[in-house]
Write a protein that holds these residues in place. Structure first.
Motif, PDB file in Angstrom:
ATOM      1  N   ALA A   1      -8.555  -0.919 -12.686  1.00 15.17           N
ATOM      2  CA  ALA A   1      -8.404  -1.212 -11.257  1.00 15.17           C
ATOM      3  C   ALA A   1      -7.044  -1.870 -10.977  1.00 15.17           C
ATOM      4  N   TYR A   2      -6.626  -2.764 -11.875  1.00 16.29           N
ATOM      5  CA  TYR A   2      -5.314  -3.414 -11.704  1.00 16.29           C
ATOM      6  C   TYR A   2      -4.186  -2.400 -11.797  1.00 16.29           C
ATOM      7  N   GLN A   3      -4.279  -1.480 -12.747  1.00 19.25           N
ATOM      8  CA  GLN A   3      -3.232  -0.475 -12.887  1.00 19.25           C
ATOM      9  C   GLN A   3      -3.193   0.460 -11.686  1.00 19.25           C
ATOM     10  N   ASP A   4      -4.355   0.792 -11.124  1.00 20.45           N
ATOM     11  CA  ASP A   4      -4.383   1.652  -9.937  1.00 20.45           C
ATOM     12  C   ASP A   4      -3.718   0.961  -8.747  1.00 20.45           C
ATOM     13  N   ILE A   5      -4.013  -0.323  -8.567  1.00 24.09           N
ATOM     14  CA  ILE A   5      -3.393  -1.073  -7.467  1.00 24.09           C
ATOM     15  C   ILE A   5      -1.883  -1.184  -7.675  1.00 24.09           C
ATOM     16  N   LYS A   6      -1.491  -1.446  -8.916  1.00 27.42           N
ATOM     17  CA  LYS A   6      -0.058  -1.563  -9.208  1.00 27.42           C
ATOM     18  C   LYS A   6       0.657  -0.239  -8.968  1.00 27.42           C
ATOM     19  N   ALA A   7       0.039   0.866  -9.387  1.00 28.41           N
ATOM     20  CA  ALA A   7       0.650   2.175  -9.181  1.00 28.41           C
ATOM     21  C   ALA A   7       0.752   2.499  -7.689  1.00 28.41           C
ATOM     22  N   LYS A   8      -0.275   2.103  -6.921  1.00 35.51           N
ATOM     23  CA  LYS A   8      -0.244   2.347  -5.484  1.00 35.51           C
ATOM     24  C   LYS A   8       0.862   1.543  -4.815  1.00 35.51           C
ATOM     25  N   GLU A   9       1.030   0.284  -5.217  1.00 33.89           N
ATOM     26  CA  GLU A   9       2.098  -0.547  -4.647  1.00 33.89           C
ATOM     27  C   GLU A   9       3.467   0.008  -5.008  1.00 33.89           C
ATOM     28  N   GLU A  10       3.646   0.460  -6.236  1.00 36.19           N
ATOM     29  CA  GLU A  10       4.928   1.034  -6.630  1.00 36.19           C
ATOM     30  C   GLU A  10       5.227   2.301  -5.846  1.00 36.19           C
ATOM     31  N   GLN A  11       4.187   3.102  -5.611  1.00 34.33           N
ATOM     32  CA  GLN A  11       4.387   4.317  -4.827  1.00 34.33           C
ATOM     33  C   GLN A  11       4.785   3.991  -3.383  1.00 34.33           C
ATOM     34  N   GLU A  12       4.130   2.981  -2.800  1.00 33.93           N
ATOM     35  CA  GLU A  12       4.492   2.567  -1.441  1.00 33.93           C
ATOM     36  C   GLU A  12       5.916   2.043  -1.393  1.00 33.93           C
ATOM     37  N   LEU A  13       6.309   1.287  -2.428  1.00 35.66           N
ATOM     38  CA  LEU A  13       7.679   0.765  -2.466  1.00 35.66           C
ATOM     39  C   LEU A  13       8.693   1.897  -2.555  1.00 35.66           C
ATOM     40  N   GLN A  14       8.385   2.914  -3.354  1.00 36.18           N
ATOM     41  CA  GLN A  14       9.286   4.053  -3.460  1.00 36.18           C
ATOM     42  C   GLN A  14       9.375   4.814  -2.135  1.00 36.18           C
ATOM     43  N   ASP A  15       8.248   4.927  -1.442  1.00 34.18           N
ATOM     44  CA  ASP A  15       8.260   5.596  -0.145  1.00 34.18           C
ATOM     45  C   ASP A  15       9.124   4.842   0.861  1.00 34.18           C
ATOM     46  N   ILE A  16       9.013   3.514   0.847  1.00 34.94           N
ATOM     47  CA  ILE A  16       9.824   2.697   1.760  1.00 34.94           C
ATOM     48  C   ILE A  16      11.299   2.851   1.439  1.00 34.94           C
ATOM     49  N   GLN A  17      11.641   2.851   0.158  1.00 32.57           N
ATOM     50  CA  GLN A  17      13.039   2.997  -0.234  1.00 32.57           C
ATOM     51  C   GLN A  17      13.575   4.368   0.148  1.00 32.57           C
ATOM     52  N   SER A  18      12.745   5.397  -0.040  1.00 33.64           N
ATOM     53  CA  SER A  18      13.206   6.746   0.309  1.00 33.64           C
ATOM     54  C   SER A  18      13.411   6.881   1.828  1.00 33.64           C
ATOM     55  N   ARG A  19      12.506   6.299   2.624  1.00 32.05           N
ATOM     56  CA  ARG A  19      12.679   6.350   4.076  1.00 32.05           C
ATOM     57  C   ARG A  19      13.917   5.574   4.520  1.00 32.05           C
ATOM     58  N   SER A  20      14.157   4.452   3.874  1.00 25.05           N
ATOM     59  CA  SER A  20      15.348   3.666   4.209  1.00 25.05           C
ATOM     60  C   SER A  20      16.622   4.438   3.914  1.00 25.05           C
ATOM     61  N   LYS A  21      16.637   5.140   2.794  1.00 23.51           N
ATOM     62  CA  LYS A  21      17.822   5.948   2.464  1.00 23.51           C
ATOM     63  C   LYS A  21      18.017   7.080   3.463  1.00 23.51           C
ATOM     64  N   GLU A  22      16.898   7.697   3.872  1.00 20.11           N
ATOM     65  CA  GLU A  22      17.009   8.770   4.845  1.00 20.11           C
ATOM     66  C   GLU A  22      17.567   8.271   6.185  1.00 20.11           C
ATOM     67  N   GLN A  23      17.085   7.094   6.624  1.00 18.37           N
ATOM     68  CA  GLN A  23      17.579   6.526   7.891  1.00 18.37           C
ATOM     69  C   GLN A  23      19.063   6.149   7.765  1.00 18.37           C
ATOM     70  N   LEU A  24      19.450   5.626   6.620  1.00 17.65           N
ATOM     71  CA  LEU A  24      20.847   5.248   6.417  1.00 17.65           C
ATOM     72  C   LEU A  24      21.739   6.484   6.429  1.00 17.65           C
ATOM     73  N   ASN A  25      21.287   7.547   5.805  1.00 22.56           N
ATOM     74  CA  ASN A  25      22.066   8.792   5.799  1.00 22.56           C
ATOM     75  C   ASN A  25      22.192   9.374   7.189  1.00 22.56           C
ATOM     76  N   SER A  26      21.118   9.252   7.992  1.00 28.28           N
ATOM     77  CA  SER A  26      21.157   9.795   9.361  1.00 28.28           C
ATOM     78  C   SER A  26      22.178   9.034  10.218  1.00 28.28           C
ATOM     79  N   TYR A  27      22.294   7.721  10.052  1.00 27.19           N
ATOM     80  CA  TYR A  27      23.279   6.942  10.780  1.00 27.19           C
ATOM     81  C   TYR A  27      24.700   7.288  10.406  1.00 27.19           C
ATOM     82  N   THR A  28      24.906   7.513   9.122  1.00 28.85           N
ATOM     83  CA  THR A  28      26.263   7.826   8.658  1.00 28.85           C
ATOM     84  C   THR A  28      26.644   9.248   8.996  1.00 28.85           C
TER      85      THR A  28
END
Length: 288
Positions: A261-288
């Motif tokens: 259960a701990y590993q599943d929660i950790k994997a889910k949090e890491e996936q959410e963090l990666q999604d946030i980082q990818s969206r941030s990069k996309e928004q930054l690229n759109s501005y530039t």
């Protein structure tokens, strides 16, 4: 050509020409064998086999001794004969049940060993599997308590036959052999409650008692009851061994479920963090 086992994906082994992964694969397979459960299963099968086989033959010999020497009237020991016959049928049921139960516990040992050591890649424990393991712990505990009673009950005929045998040894001793005191040494089987007090003759004395001890039925029944009692004791030890194994496996599975259960929660949090980082990069690229 020589053929052997070899690693494939997900630690699977198939027949293939001798390769460098053969030794590692064999070690991996041997690591999944629940040796403790295997030893307990062998001990359980041996104990139940000794108890059932020797007990069945010893009960038949006991009936023959009673009918020929202690209770010549059939109606006096009719109830005892029915009880012994019922016990023989119960022995058949015990042998069949523990044969299946031992195989089930051995299979459960393979399951938990694979789950704990994660031998099959993505193998995961489930709530149903942990519930089944807990059920086996409770059932094995109940069976262990029941076999303690069987072990104590199987010591009763050993005690009775030992008293008769020790009385015969007194008759054969030089101090009493050939004297008039021999005929005053008796064994009254009615005092054990297995036949009624009005059974005839019920009591055997002197040389007649010595002749009984020299018969093959008495010798075989006495020693078979001893072996049956030892088999019951071995079964108790096997069930205690099983109980320790099942309790340990259940604790391991419980800890493994928490870690899962701990590993599943950790994997889910890491996936959410990666999604946030990818969206941030996309928004930054759109501005530039």
């Amino acid at each position: 050509s020589c053929w052997s086992l070899r690693h494939l994906a997900r630690n699977r082994c198939v027949f293939s020409p001798l390769g460098p992964g053969c030794f590692e694969c064999c070690i991996k397979c041997l690591g999944g064998v629940p040796y403790a459960s295997l030893v307990a299963t062998i001990l359980c099968f041996s104990g139940v086999a000794l108890f059932c086989g020797c007990g069945h033959v010893a009960l038949a010999g006991t009936v023959a001794i009673l009918e020929q020497h202690f209770s010549t009237n059939t109606s006096d020991h009719a109830l005892l004969s029915e009880v012994i016959q019922l016990m023989q049928y119960v022995i058949y049921g015990i042998a069949s049940f523990f044969f299946l139960y031992g195989i089930i516990l051995l299979a459960e040992g393979f399951y938990t060993t694979s789950a704990v050591k994660e031998l099959h890649g993505e193998f995961k424990t489930t709530a149903c599997g942990r519930c089944i393991s807990g059920m086996f712990v409770f059932l094995t505990y109940v069976l262990g308590v029941a076999w303690l009673g069987v072990f104590g009950f199987s010591a009763v005929p050993v005690f009775m036959f030992y008293n008769i045998w020790s009385t015969c040894e007194v008759i054969k001793s030089p101090q009493t052999n050939g004297t008039a005191a021999v005929e005053q040494i008796c064994v009254d089987i009615r005092q054990y409650g297995i036949i009624p007090w009005n059974a005839f003759p019920g009591k055997i004395c002197g040389s007649a008692l010595e002749n009984i001890c020299n018969t093959n039925e008495f010798y075989m029944s006495y020693h078979l009851f001893i072996v049956a009692c030892a088999g019951a004791g071995a079964t108790v030890i096997a069930l205690i061994h099983f109980l320790m194994i099942l309790s340990s496996n259940w604790a391991y599975l419980k800890d493994a479920s928490k870690m899962q259960a701990y590993q599943d929660i950790k994997a889910k949090e890491e996936q959410e963090l990666q999604d946030i980082q990818s969206r941030s990069k996309e928004q930054l690229n759109s501005y530039t």
